[in-house]
Design a protein around this motif. Structure first.
Motif, PDB file in Angstrom:
ATOM      1  N   VAL A 141       0.822  -1.207   0.000  1.00 34.11           N
ATOM      2  CA  VAL A 141       0.000   0.000   0.000  1.00 34.11           C
ATOM      3  C   VAL A 141       0.857   1.259   0.000  1.00 34.11           C
ATOM      4  CG1 VAL A 141      -1.666   1.333   1.341  1.00 34.11           C
ATOM      5  CG2 VAL A 141      -1.973  -1.134   1.081  1.00 34.11           C
ATOM      6  N   ALA A 142       1.958   1.244   0.739  1.00 35.25           N
ATOM      7  CA  ALA A 142       2.823   2.424   0.811  1.00 35.25           C
ATOM      8  C   ALA A 142       3.365   2.805  -0.560  1.00 35.25           C
ATOM      9  CB  ALA A 142       3.977   2.171   1.785  1.00 35.25           C
ATOM     10  N   ASP A 143       3.642   1.814  -1.406  1.00 36.40           N
ATOM     11  CA  ASP A 143       4.132   2.100  -2.756  1.00 36.40           C
ATOM     12  C   ASP A 143       3.041   2.758  -3.605  1.00 36.40           C
ATOM     13  OD1 ASP A 143       6.868   0.804  -2.699  1.00 36.40           O
ATOM     14  OD2 ASP A 143       5.608  -0.885  -2.103  1.00 36.40           O
ATOM     15  N   ALA A 144       1.819   2.258  -3.472  1.00 39.16           N
ATOM     16  CA  ALA A 144       0.706   2.871  -4.197  1.00 39.16           C
ATOM     17  C   ALA A 144       0.514   4.323  -3.751  1.00 39.16           C
ATOM     18  CB  ALA A 144      -0.574   2.067  -3.968  1.00 39.16           C
ATOM     19  N   GLU A 145       0.586   4.547  -2.444  1.00 35.50           N
ATOM     20  CA  GLU A 145       0.423   5.908  -1.926  1.00 35.50           C
ATOM     21  C   GLU A 145       1.526   6.827  -2.434  1.00 35.50           C
ATOM     22  OE1 GLU A 145       0.350   5.377   2.275  1.00 35.50           O
ATOM     23  OE2 GLU A 145      -1.811   4.952   2.342  1.00 35.50           O
ATOM     24  N   ALA A 146       2.733   6.308  -2.526  1.00 31.16           N
ATOM     25  CA  ALA A 146       3.856   7.127  -3.002  1.00 31.16           C
ATOM     26  C   ALA A 146       3.629   7.568  -4.449  1.00 31.16           C
ATOM     27  CB  ALA A 146       5.159   6.352  -2.883  1.00 31.16           C
ATOM     28  N   ILE A 147       3.148   6.645  -5.298  1.00 32.92           N
ATOM     29  CA  ILE A 147       2.873   7.011  -6.694  1.00 32.92           C
ATOM     30  C   ILE A 147       1.745   8.032  -6.753  1.00 32.92           C
ATOM     31  CG2 ILE A 147       2.267   6.159  -8.982  1.00 32.92           C
ATOM     32  CD1 ILE A 147       3.247   3.393  -8.072  1.00 32.92           C
ATOM     33  N   GLU A 148       0.690   7.809  -5.970  1.00 43.00           N
ATOM     34  CA  GLU A 148      -0.436   8.748  -5.948  1.00 43.00           C
ATOM     35  C   GLU A 148       0.010  10.141  -5.544  1.00 43.00           C
ATOM     36  OE1 GLU A 148      -3.625   5.256  -4.616  1.00 43.00           O
ATOM     37  OE2 GLU A 148      -2.872   6.714  -3.156  1.00 43.00           O
ATOM     38  N   ASN A 149       0.826  10.210  -4.499  1.00 39.22           N
ATOM     39  CA  ASN A 149       1.285  11.511  -4.014  1.00 39.22           C
ATOM     40  C   ASN A 149       2.180  12.203  -5.038  1.00 39.22           C
ATOM     41  OD1 ASN A 149      -0.090  11.180  -1.607  1.00 39.22           O
ATOM     42  ND2 ASN A 149       1.666  10.297  -0.531  1.00 39.22           N
ATOM     43  N   THR A 150       3.033  11.413  -5.694  1.00 37.38           N
ATOM     44  CA  THR A 150       3.901  11.979  -6.729  1.00 37.38           C
ATOM     45  C   THR A 150       3.070  12.525  -7.886  1.00 37.38           C
ATOM     46  OG1 THR A 150       5.689  10.445  -6.166  1.00 37.38           O
ATOM     47  CG2 THR A 150       5.768  11.475  -8.341  1.00 37.38           C
TER      48      THR A 150
END
Length: 457
Positions: A141-150
């Motif tokens: 999930v943290a990886d998905a959130e990182a892409i979303e935030n970017t």
């Protein structure tokens, strides 16, 4: 409506391959026990049109109408060329040679098909450049959130300042996250990562459009659509699909020199967006539906359809009023009452280009917009200043046109947007008939030329 395997009949496959719907309509009605009137209601056609088609008096060739029928009648898309048989898409052809209909067919192949033909899958996964990235064994999930935030940060930067600043960074980031494709994760994480990558690709496409890399823009939009399709189990997949379709529609409005053709092409994509909103696994959010009405208004304004334009703007306002803040996707959180007013003003500007009676209304509304401190982005003001200056000059108010034109140049010079610079040319074009007798208009044309070409006066 029809039993499984219904379209396996050789005669129906031949008819569909030739877009001969007379036989198809009769066969479907007979199998489903439908009258022409009931069939018309289900397909969104008139009873008269159904009768004409069945008698061979009318052919159906519009690609989006055919796409809508395919959804309603459950016709396998490949039988109509959406997804195509192997060899119909030449993957060795340069993207710059992809014709508008080819692009539209690929868009439909992605958004309609439950599974993609391998050729379309490969084409829609192409990126403008290839680069090595570090593979990942497992993602969460943290990886998905990182892409979303970017992606969200890139989006805000494009909206506020233009795409020039972040274009290369967005492409590099997109290439990097491609390494996630082979990583282990849960189905929920996979859907969220695919959607986030699609979001990032769409924003990279916006940046490419802003620097006028048009072929690259199309590649990125196709990539984004395919990722949204892969993530169709995610509740936001429909919203992202429609967002990309609306960007493609807006691009169609701005490409070429034939407003009628541009308006029709753009409107087809908007209407397909409505179809996606109504037929996808997850419904579109209210804010995205409002955005559909916005873009429908732009299309009708370009076509000179004043009544339809006003109806769409009214529907946008009514829909916007019912939005619940917690349902708004990230890319539409900047929409405020001021932005809605900007949409209305822009629509009036488009109408005024072909119908002079709308010039006073457009000028009045644009003047309010450019002086509204509640606009989310300075970029909106810069674009609308350009439109306002153009209309002032065309209406004969050269003093106001000069003053606003210089404000527009100053505002655009603060952006990193090749497209916004090029749009200043509309001011110079409006000033041209007056330049021989007005030193102010001649000077304004010189200043616009310098801004467009990024040189000093």
């Amino acid at each position: 409506m029809v039993p499984a395997g219904f379209y396996d009949a050789p005669e129906l496959q031949r008819a569909l391959g030739n877009y001969e719907f007379c036989q198809v309509f009769r066969a479907v009605r007979k199998a489903a026990g439908l009258s022409q009137q009931r069939f018309a209601e289900l397909t969104g056609l008139t009873q008269q049109m159904v009768s004409l088609v069945e008698r061979g008096k009318r052919n159906l060739r519009d690609v989006l109408l055919v796409a809508r029928l395919a959804n309603t009648l459950r016709i396998p898309p490949h039988l109509l060329g959406f997804g195509t048989e192997s060899g119909n898409l030449d993957l060795n052809r340069e993207v710059s040679r992809v014709e508008r209909r080819d692009f539209l067919s690929i868009v439909l192949g992605i958004t309609m098909s439950s599974t993609l033909h391998p050729d379309i899958a490969r084409l829609s996964e192409m990126l403008p450049s290839q680069a090595e990235s570090v593979p990942r064994r497992r993602i969460g999930v943290a990886d998905a959130e990182a892409i979303e935030n970017t992606a969200d940060w890139f989006r805000q930067t494009v909206g506020a300042q233009g795409g020039g600043l972040i274009h290369s960074a967005a492409l590099a980031q997109l290439q990097a996250v491609r390494s996630f494709d082979d990583a282990l994760c849960t189905e929920e994480v996979r859907a969220r990562v695919d959607l986030a990558i699609g979001y990032l690709a769409w924003i990279a496409g916006k940046a490419s459009w802003d620097i006028e890399a048009l072929d690259q823009t199309k590649q990125l939009l196709l990539f984004a659509l395919n990722r949204a399709k892969r993530a169709e189990q995610h509740p936001r997949s429909t919203d992202l699909t429609i967002a990309v379709l609306l960007d493609a529609s807006y691009h169609a409005l701005r490409e070429g020199h034939d407003p009628s053709h541009q308006g029709r092409s753009a409107l087809r994509l908007v209407e397909h967006g409505f179809n996606v909103a109504n037929t996808s696994l997850h419904g579109a959010s209210t804010s995205v539906r409002a955005d559909l009405y916005t873009n429908r208004a732009f299309c009708h304004a370009t076509l000179g359809n004043a009544d339809q334009c006003h109806d769409s703007l009214n529907m946008e306002g009514e829909t916007f009023a019912t939005i619940q803040p917690d349902t708004v996707p990230p890319w539409l959180r900047h929409i405020t009452e001021a932005e809605i007013a900007s949409h209305r003003a822009y629509s009036m500007h488009l109408l005024a280009r072909t119908q002079p009676e709308f010039v006073p209304t457009a000028v009045e509304q644009l003047d309010v917009v450019v002086n509204d401190s509640d606009l989310t982005y300075a970029r909106t003001r810069a674009v609308q200043l350009t439109n306002l200056s153009e209309l002032y000059i065309r209406g004969g108010d050269l003093d106001a046109g000069m003053r606003i034109g210089q404000e527009a140049i100053a505002a655009v010079n603060g952006l990193s947007s090749r497209r916004s610079r090029n749009r200043l040319q509309a001011i110079a074009d409006a000033a041209e008939p007056f330049a021989a007798k007005s030193s102010d208009m001649a000077q304004l044309r010189t200043e616009v030329h310098a801004a467009v070409h990024e040189t000093r006066v």
